[in-house]
Design a protein around this motif. Structure first.
Motif, PDB file in Angstrom:
ATOM      1  N   ILE A 148       3.754 -10.953   4.459  1.00 29.71           N
ATOM      2  CA  ILE A 148       3.384  -9.927   3.074  1.00 29.71           C
ATOM      3  C   ILE A 148       4.799  -9.617   2.454  1.00 29.71           C
ATOM      4  CG2 ILE A 148       2.335  -7.650   2.646  1.00 29.71           C
ATOM      5  CD1 ILE A 148       1.078  -7.623   5.461  1.00 29.71           C
ATOM      6  N   TRP A 151       7.683  -8.186  -4.952  1.00 33.28           N
ATOM      7  CA  TRP A 151       7.660  -8.697  -6.069  1.00 33.28           C
ATOM      8  C   TRP A 151       9.218  -9.149  -6.648  1.00 33.28           C
ATOM      9  CZ3 TRP A 151      10.469  -4.854  -8.343  1.00 33.28           C
ATOM     10  CH2 TRP A 151      10.455  -3.825  -8.083  1.00 33.28           C
ATOM     11  N   PRO A 176       1.180 -12.374  -1.704  1.00 31.71           N
ATOM     12  CA  PRO A 176       1.928 -12.100  -2.371  1.00 31.71           C
ATOM     13  C   PRO A 176       1.794 -10.486  -3.042  1.00 31.71           C
ATOM     14  CG  PRO A 176       0.657 -13.610  -3.539  1.00 31.71           C
ATOM     15  CD  PRO A 176       0.228 -13.296  -2.219  1.00 31.71           C
ATOM     16  N   THR A 178       0.928  -7.836  -5.591  1.00 30.41           N
ATOM     17  CA  THR A 178      -0.021  -7.800  -6.832  1.00 30.41           C
ATOM     18  C   THR A 178       0.676  -8.019  -8.173  1.00 30.41           C
ATOM     19  OG1 THR A 178      -1.274  -6.346  -5.703  1.00 30.41           O
ATOM     20  CG2 THR A 178      -1.743  -6.425  -8.137  1.00 30.41           C
ATOM     21  N   GLY A 208      -2.747  -4.720  -1.355  1.00 26.70           N
ATOM     22  CA  GLY A 208      -2.242  -4.159   0.188  1.00 26.70           C
ATOM     23  C   GLY A 208      -3.258  -3.635   0.905  1.00 26.70           C
ATOM     24  N   MET A 213      -3.622  -4.993   4.729  1.00 30.91           N
ATOM     25  CA  MET A 213      -4.086  -4.333   5.797  1.00 30.91           C
ATOM     26  C   MET A 213      -4.871  -5.286   6.785  1.00 30.91           C
ATOM     27  SD  MET A 213      -2.825  -1.467   6.441  1.00 30.91           S
ATOM     28  CE  MET A 213      -2.487  -1.448   8.258  1.00 30.91           C
ATOM     29  N   PHE A 226       7.116  -8.685   7.177  1.00 33.48           N
ATOM     30  CA  PHE A 226       6.764  -8.057   6.074  1.00 33.48           C
ATOM     31  C   PHE A 226       8.189  -7.467   5.088  1.00 33.48           C
ATOM     32  CE2 PHE A 226       7.470  -3.618   4.342  1.00 33.48           C
ATOM     33  CZ  PHE A 226       6.314  -3.760   3.252  1.00 33.48           C
ATOM     34  N   THR A 227       8.451  -7.614   4.080  1.00 36.66           N
ATOM     35  CA  THR A 227       9.468  -7.073   3.217  1.00 36.66           C
ATOM     36  C   THR A 227       8.703  -6.315   2.205  1.00 36.66           C
ATOM     37  OG1 THR A 227      10.798  -9.074   3.451  1.00 36.66           O
ATOM     38  CG2 THR A 227      11.368  -7.503   1.708  1.00 36.66           C
ATOM     39  N   GLY A 228       9.286  -4.852   1.908  1.00 36.90           N
ATOM     40  CA  GLY A 228       8.713  -3.904   1.087  1.00 36.90           C
ATOM     41  C   GLY A 228       9.446  -2.621   1.386  1.00 36.90           C
ATOM     42  N   VAL A 235       3.674   2.013   8.372  1.00 40.28           N
ATOM     43  CA  VAL A 235       2.243   1.710   8.310  1.00 40.28           C
ATOM     44  C   VAL A 235       1.855   0.366   9.156  1.00 40.28           C
ATOM     45  CG1 VAL A 235      -0.147   1.301   7.250  1.00 40.28           C
ATOM     46  CG2 VAL A 235       1.381   3.052   6.453  1.00 40.28           C
ATOM     47  N   MET A 251      13.426  -3.516   4.898  1.00 40.52           N
ATOM     48  CA  MET A 251      12.692  -2.493   4.184  1.00 40.52           C
ATOM     49  C   MET A 251      13.558  -1.757   3.019  1.00 40.52           C
ATOM     50  SD  MET A 251      10.297  -0.795   6.925  1.00 40.52           S
ATOM     51  CE  MET A 251      11.776  -0.689   8.188  1.00 40.52           C
ATOM     52  N   GLY A 252      14.640  -2.323   2.785  1.00 33.81           N
ATOM     53  CA  GLY A 252      15.576  -1.999   1.553  1.00 33.81           C
ATOM     54  C   GLY A 252      16.946  -1.173   2.044  1.00 33.81           C
ATOM     55  N   CYS A 284      16.807  -5.132  -2.910  1.00 36.23           N
ATOM     56  CA  CYS A 284      17.038  -4.152  -1.582  1.00 36.23           C
ATOM     57  C   CYS A 284      18.726  -3.854  -1.222  1.00 36.23           C
ATOM     58  CB  CYS A 284      16.361  -4.756  -0.222  1.00 36.23           C
ATOM     59  SG  CYS A 284      16.555  -6.488  -0.060  1.00 36.23           S
ATOM     60  N   GLN A 331       6.588   1.985 -11.729  1.00 29.00           N
ATOM     61  CA  GLN A 331       8.263   2.022 -11.214  1.00 29.00           C
ATOM     62  C   GLN A 331       9.051   2.679 -12.317  1.00 29.00           C
ATOM     63  OE1 GLN A 331       8.652   0.777  -8.262  1.00 29.00           O
ATOM     64  NE2 GLN A 331      11.049   1.115  -8.162  1.00 29.00           N
ATOM     65  N   LYS A 334       8.842   6.389 -11.665  1.00 26.56           N
ATOM     66  CA  LYS A 334       9.332   6.721 -10.264  1.00 26.56           C
ATOM     67  C   LYS A 334      10.900   6.807 -10.739  1.00 26.56           C
ATOM     68  CE  LYS A 334      10.719   4.786  -6.076  1.00 26.56           C
ATOM     69  NZ  LYS A 334      10.816   3.940  -5.250  1.00 26.56           N
ATOM     70  N   ILE A 386      15.981   4.531  -4.917  1.00 23.32           N
ATOM     71  CA  ILE A 386      15.443   4.495  -6.400  1.00 23.32           C
ATOM     72  C   ILE A 386      14.639   3.473  -7.018  1.00 23.32           C
ATOM     73  CG2 ILE A 386      15.727   5.311  -8.994  1.00 23.32           C
ATOM     74  CD1 ILE A 386      18.173   6.973  -7.597  1.00 23.32           C
TER      75      ILE A 386
HETATM   76  P1  NDP Z   1       5.104  -1.883  -0.953  1.00 18.94           P
HETATM   77  O1  NDP Z   1       5.902  -1.669   0.123  1.00 18.94           O
HETATM   78  O2  NDP Z   1       3.960  -1.015  -1.255  1.00 18.94           O
HETATM   79  O3  NDP Z   1       4.814  -3.543  -1.392  1.00 18.94           O
HETATM   80  C1  NDP Z   1       5.299  -4.842  -0.513  1.00 18.94           C
HETATM   81  C2  NDP Z   1       4.252  -5.514  -0.069  1.00 18.94           C
HETATM   82  O4  NDP Z   1       3.270  -4.750   0.900  1.00 18.94           O
HETATM   83  C3  NDP Z   1       3.212  -6.039  -1.367  1.00 18.94           C
HETATM   84  O5  NDP Z   1       2.737  -7.137  -0.884  1.00 18.94           O
HETATM   85  C4  NDP Z   1       1.970  -4.961  -1.305  1.00 18.94           C
HETATM   86  O6  NDP Z   1       1.000  -5.139  -1.701  1.00 18.94           O
HETATM   87  C5  NDP Z   1       1.957  -4.656   0.309  1.00 18.94           C
HETATM   88  N1  NDP Z   1       1.299  -3.602   0.959  1.00 18.94           N
HETATM   89  C6  NDP Z   1       1.115  -2.580   0.233  1.00 18.94           C
HETATM   90  N2  NDP Z   1       0.295  -1.458   0.912  1.00 18.94           N
HETATM   91  C7  NDP Z   1      -0.051  -2.603   2.329  1.00 18.94           C
HETATM   92  C8  NDP Z   1      -0.513  -2.155   3.489  1.00 18.94           C
HETATM   93  N3  NDP Z   1      -0.927  -0.743   3.687  1.00 18.94           N
HETATM   94  N4  NDP Z   1      -0.837  -2.928   4.218  1.00 18.94           N
HETATM   95  C9  NDP Z   1      -0.298  -4.233   4.221  1.00 18.94           C
HETATM   96  N5  NDP Z   1       0.542  -4.533   3.103  1.00 18.94           N
HETATM   97  C10 NDP Z   1       0.503  -3.746   2.076  1.00 18.94           C
HETATM   98  O7  NDP Z   1       6.239  -1.878  -2.223  1.00 18.94           O
HETATM   99  P2  NDP Z   1       5.865  -1.380  -3.973  1.00 18.94           P
HETATM  100  O8  NDP Z   1       5.606  -2.798  -4.457  1.00 18.94           O
HETATM  101  O9  NDP Z   1       4.781  -0.577  -4.079  1.00 18.94           O
HETATM  102  O10 NDP Z   1       7.326  -0.846  -4.101  1.00 18.94           O
HETATM  103  C11 NDP Z   1       7.677   0.285  -3.808  1.00 18.94           C
HETATM  104  C12 NDP Z   1       8.854   0.812  -3.395  1.00 18.94           C
HETATM  105  O11 NDP Z   1       9.151  -0.035  -2.286  1.00 18.94           O
HETATM  106  C13 NDP Z   1      10.120   0.304  -4.307  1.00 18.94           C
HETATM  107  O12 NDP Z   1      10.133   1.261  -5.307  1.00 18.94           O
HETATM  108  C14 NDP Z   1      11.165   0.272  -3.409  1.00 18.94           C
HETATM  109  O13 NDP Z   1      11.969   1.384  -3.076  1.00 18.94           O
HETATM  110  C15 NDP Z   1      10.515  -0.309  -2.277  1.00 18.94           C
HETATM  111  N6  NDP Z   1      10.842  -1.918  -2.233  1.00 18.94           N
HETATM  112  C16 NDP Z   1      11.780  -2.604  -1.603  1.00 18.94           C
HETATM  113  C17 NDP Z   1      11.892  -4.060  -1.397  1.00 18.94           C
HETATM  114  C18 NDP Z   1      12.656  -4.628  -0.828  1.00 18.94           C
HETATM  115  O14 NDP Z   1      13.256  -5.802  -0.972  1.00 18.94           O
HETATM  116  N7  NDP Z   1      13.237  -4.190   0.379  1.00 18.94           N
HETATM  117  C19 NDP Z   1      10.773  -5.066  -2.332  1.00 18.94           C
HETATM  118  C20 NDP Z   1       9.761  -3.913  -2.846  1.00 18.94           C
HETATM  119  C21 NDP Z   1       9.791  -2.733  -3.047  1.00 18.94           C
HETATM  120  P3  NDP Z   1       0.582  -4.824  -3.257  1.00 18.94           P
HETATM  121  O15 NDP Z   1       1.715  -5.369  -4.062  1.00 18.94           O
HETATM  122  O16 NDP Z   1      -0.806  -5.452  -3.574  1.00 18.94           O
HETATM  123  O17 NDP Z   1       0.664  -3.510  -3.445  1.00 18.94           O
END
Ligand code: NDP
Length: 495
Positions: A148, A151, A176, A178, A208, A213, A226-228, A235, A251-252, A284, A331, A334, A386
């Protein structure tokens, strides 16, 4: 009508069972729709996981050097298509063309490097405590991997997950973000052309909740990578923990650059500007805190403000653009909310602080490069991620205090120090609690041959890239071969 893109399941490009699609919009120009992508659901995920399950026995039995050869072709094709992949990425994600070329190059580097693991995948041979007995460890695949991805690095981050997963003999389903499905569709097309067998890599686009999920909860999935964001990571972690599934999270951070009183200030300014405003602050590893010694903080602040004001915002495809848009309107909201928080907390806004709406920015999600001075390190703008072009300058009295401030964070990804004192530089390496530390360089710019990841809330102890990634995507098997022809008892036959 814009172009329609499909999911890739079991070697076929096909529509979602939902019959619905979503649009992919250029964040630099909201009037440009790059295409429509499948709004998939649990049924599509189940189909993709079944395809991965069916492909797994043959793929894991394929000799690892052969798996590596296919991945080597992936790297060759990425190299051939580098420019068009980078242009698509700038249009869907916004970062400037030099950076999207770098994103693709990172995937090329990682893929060449990791393809070579097909001929290594090193284990250990160790002596046995008993005669006529042989001991070794070998790497086995984990099984089915859900990847997962976010962007901000739409090809590099998927490559960090897919390529090591595949070389280790796993099969994969990828979802990927959205906001950036096109780059991953492009990457999967490259893998298809390179000859990856059907079902080994499957792509499902969608949200997501509807796709991510189910990919996490599916009982046949063995590992979620996962990265995000931290919230989503939490979760995923709790879902995987409940089901005894493996997971790897990145996770950043809240990355900091220390600038000491003996630093080369011109060099430090370039490092801060690149770290804070490169990728519009959406890395990140972005520099979002500058811990500056009190003797130079005033001068450094003035230099940073002057330099930030020279940055040209606009469409990342134009060669003169320095900073592209934020990924989307939410964003931008935010980031703007955090700027208001910073002002309310009493930080001094010294440049920026507003959405950018000039002629090159009027159709996109642009935000002015923003600097706060006189920030106290407990303020929210100095503690929370941020993910935008906002940097907080925090004055400090000494090296020791600077290190304390850097470490007083729930994250631990990247840190940097500008100093000419070699003793201090090594003390920084020893005491900064982050997974990555740079000396006289910015917080960004990791290379693929070293482990990537961080301490504390940045992750769950894993590292991506380099050979460290193999620890995520393979399981150890320990093997004992007894050629004595007798029953030998380890530990018991000790005396
Ligand atoms: P998310 O964590 O929501 O998204 C990352 C990935 O997880 C996307 O593919 C997203 O899908 C997916 N996802 C979202 N919810 C779920 C879920 N419940 N179960 C499984 N997969 C899920 O990050 P955002 O894009 O919303 O960005 C929000 C914040 O996250 C940013 O402001 C930043 O602070 C941080 N971030 C950190 C990153 C890093 O490199 N560490 C990269 C991106 C964000 P979908 O796109 O469809 O929501």
């Amino acid at each position: 009508m814009s172009k329609l893109f499909n999911n890739y399941i079991n070697g076929k490009w096909k529509a979602s069972s939902s019959g619905e699609t979503f649009e992919n919009i250029n964040p630099a120009n909201h009037n440009e729709v790059l295409g429509r992508f499948q709004k998939s659901n649990k049924k599509d995920v189940n189909e993709a996981v079944s395809a991965a399950e069916e492909a797994l026995p043959k793929w894991r039995a394929t000799p690892a050097p052969k798996r590596g050869e296919i991945l080597f072709k992936v790297a060759e094709l990425l190299l051939q298509q580098k420019e068009s992949l980078a242009q698509d990425m700038t249009r869907e994600m916004g970062k400037v063309i030099g950076e999207t070329r770098g994103d693709v190059q990172e995937a090329i580097d990682l893929t060449y490097y990791t393809a070579g693991e097909g001929r290594r995948l090193l284990g250990e041979t160790v002596p046995s405590e008993l005669k006529n007995k042989f001991c070794m460890s070998v790497r086995m695949p984990v099984g089915i991997v859900s990847a997962i991805t976010p962007w901000n690095f739409p090809i590099a981050i998927p490559s960090w997950k897919l390529v090591p997963a595949l070389v280790c003999g796993n099969t994969v389903v990828i979802k990927p973000a959205t906001d950036t499905p096109l780059s991953v569709v492009n990457f999967v097309k490259v893998c298809e052309k390179a000859g990856l067998p059907p079902g080994v890599l499957n792509l499902v686009t969608g949200s997501g909740s509807e796709v991510g999920m189910p990919m996490t909860e599916h009982d046949k999935v063995n590992l979620v990578s996962f990265t995000g964001s931290t919230d989503t990571g939490a979760v995923i972690a709790s879902s995987c923990a409940k089901n005894m599934k493996q997971y790897s999270l990145e996770m950043g951070g809240k990355n900091a650059i220390i600038v000491m009183d003996d630093a080369d200030l011109d060099l430090a300014v370039e490092g801060v500007i690149f770290g804070a405003f490169g990728t519009t602050g959406q890395r990140c590893t972005a520099c979002s805190r500058v811990i500056a010694h009190k003797k130079i903080v005033k001068k450094l602040t003035e230099m940073l403000v002057t330099r930030a004001k020279t940055l040209k915002l606009g469409d990342g495809l134009k060669p003169k653009t320095d900073v592209g848009p934020l990924i989307n309107e939410s964003q931008r909201t935010k980031v703007d909310n955090y700027v208001q928080i910073g002002k309310n907390e009493g930080a001094k806004l010294v440049t920026g602080g507003n959405p950018a709406t000039g002629k090159d920015c009027k159709n996109g999600s642009f935000y002015q490069p923003t600097i706060f001075a006189d920030v106290a390190h407990k303020m929210r703008i100095a503690q929370e991620e941020i993910f935008g072009p906002v940097v907080a300058i925090i004055p400090c009295n000494s090296f020791e205090q600077a290190v304390k401030i850097v470490n007083d964070s729930k994250f631990g990804l990247s840190s940097a120090i500008y100093t000419r004192d070699v003793n201090r530089a090594f003390k920084a390496i020893e005491t900064l609690d982050t997974g990555i530390t740079y000396i006289n360089a910015s917080t960004i710019g990791a290379e693929i041959q070293l482990p990537f990841g961080g301490t504390k809330g940045t992750g769950n102890g894993h590292r991506e890239a380099g050979t460290a990634a193999l620890e995520i995507f393979s399981e150890w098997k320990s093997v004992y071969v007894d050629y004595s022809g007798t029953l030998q008892k380890a530990q018991i036959e000790h005396d």
